[in-house]
Enzyme design. Structure first.
Site, PDB file in Angstrom:
ATOM      1  N   ASP A  23      34.191  38.570  41.877  1.00 23.42           N
ATOM      2  CA  ASP A  23      34.007  39.231  43.172  1.00 23.42           C
ATOM      3  C   ASP A  23      33.652  38.287  44.324  1.00 23.42           C
ATOM      4  O   ASP A  23      32.781  38.601  45.145  1.00 23.42           O
ATOM      5  CB  ASP A  23      32.926  40.313  43.064  1.00 23.42           C
ATOM      6  CG  ASP A  23      33.259  41.377  42.049  1.00 23.42           C
ATOM      7  OD1 ASP A  23      34.396  41.398  41.551  1.00 23.42           O
ATOM      8  OD2 ASP A  23      32.370  42.198  41.733  1.00 23.42           O
ATOM      9  N   LYS A 132      39.367  45.530  39.850  1.00 22.93           N
ATOM     10  CA  LYS A 132      38.456  46.414  39.122  1.00 22.93           C
ATOM     11  C   LYS A 132      37.815  47.398  40.095  1.00 22.93           C
ATOM     12  O   LYS A 132      37.739  47.137  41.299  1.00 22.93           O
ATOM     13  CB  LYS A 132      37.387  45.623  38.377  1.00 22.93           C
ATOM     14  CG  LYS A 132      36.397  44.845  39.232  1.00 22.93           C
ATOM     15  CD  LYS A 132      35.481  44.002  38.341  1.00 22.93           C
ATOM     16  CE  LYS A 132      34.418  43.253  39.152  1.00 22.93           C
ATOM     17  NZ  LYS A 132      33.383  44.139  39.696  1.00 22.93           N
ATOM     18  N   CYS A 165      27.584  42.588  38.878  1.00 24.16           N
ATOM     19  CA  CYS A 165      28.914  42.483  38.274  1.00 24.16           C
ATOM     20  C   CYS A 165      29.052  41.312  37.304  1.00 24.16           C
ATOM     21  O   CYS A 165      29.783  41.409  36.319  1.00 24.16           O
ATOM     22  CB  CYS A 165      29.970  42.401  39.366  1.00 24.16           C
ATOM     23  SG  CYS A 165      30.082  43.930  40.341  1.00 24.16           S
TER      24      CYS A 165
END
Length: 228
Positions: A23, A132, A165
């Site tokens: 991310d 995702k 995450c």
């Protein structure tokens, strides 16, 4: 190659190893992105970006697969789930947009600046991008298939946020029988500083191994260089 790590060194074969970039989007590391707008401290993100770039340069030179996770949803946020989903209630991006309706459609929506990977870490030819919609990069994605098709067993995690995450993905990797390593100085947390240490402790004691960027780059540089 044997990587100095905690709680003990771990042997990684480059052809069976991938660096997983979690991310690294404007949302999580850039002023004006969702995390900044939600009130989290992103001052450490610049150093994290620099350390990730160093890691990726070394990994690519050694022929280690690079995989990017990119978190977000469709522009109408159908993929985020409605009130029947805990994600709807807990996602700080969604909560921020509910508090500030003028931001609706701007945060973590596919195709927006917020969703995009930061300029410094743009994917290169041969890298793999896995979109995702939840914290873990293994949930409702093809990540497991991508890894198994390439014989990859070892995952080196970098990115943001350490305690959300990154940790969620590393835990799921552990449950799927992958060997997870977190480069602690190539991750950044959301919350107080002790949160970073809590995740480091969890990974080191329960779910994987913890190493540094310099140790990883030093070891991987000894691998046979990639030739055309």
């Amino acid at each position: 190659m044997t990587l100095p790590a905690r709680p003990e060194p771990i042997t990684l074969k480059p052809s069976e190893t991938a660096v997983v970039v979690v991310d690294m989007q404007n949302a999580y590391s850039t002023e004006g992105g969702y995390v900044d707008l939600a009130g989290f401290d992103i001052s450490g993100a610049k150093g994290t970006i620099a350390n990730i770039k160093k890691t990726l340069d070394a990994a690519r030179a050694a022929g280690v697969q690079v995989i990017y996770f990119q978190n977000g949803w469709d522009k109408d946020y159908v993929e985020a789930g409605g009130p029947g989903s805990p994600n709807w209630h807990k996602s700080n991006a969604l909560k921020t947009m509910r508090k500030r309706p003028e931001l609706q459609g701007q945060l973590l929506a596919k195709g927006t600046w917020d969703y995009a990977i930061v300029d410094e870490l743009q994917p290169q030819p041969g890298d793999i991008l896995v979109p995702k919609t939840r914290y873990s990069g293994f949930f409702n994605t093809n990540m497991d298939s991508v890894l198994r098709a390439r014989g990859i067993r070892n995952l080196v995690f970098v990115g943001i946020a350490t305690n959300v995450c990154v940790e969620s993905s590393l835990r799921d990797a552990f449950h799927l029988e992958y060997f997870g390593v977190m480069l602690e100085d190539a991750t950044h947390h959301l919350g107080p500083d002790f949160i970073q240490q809590a995740t480091v402790y969890n990974v080191e004691k329960f779910f994987g191994w913890v190493a540094t960027v310099n140790d990883f780059c030093g070891v991987i540089s000894q691998a046979a260089p990639v030739t055309d």
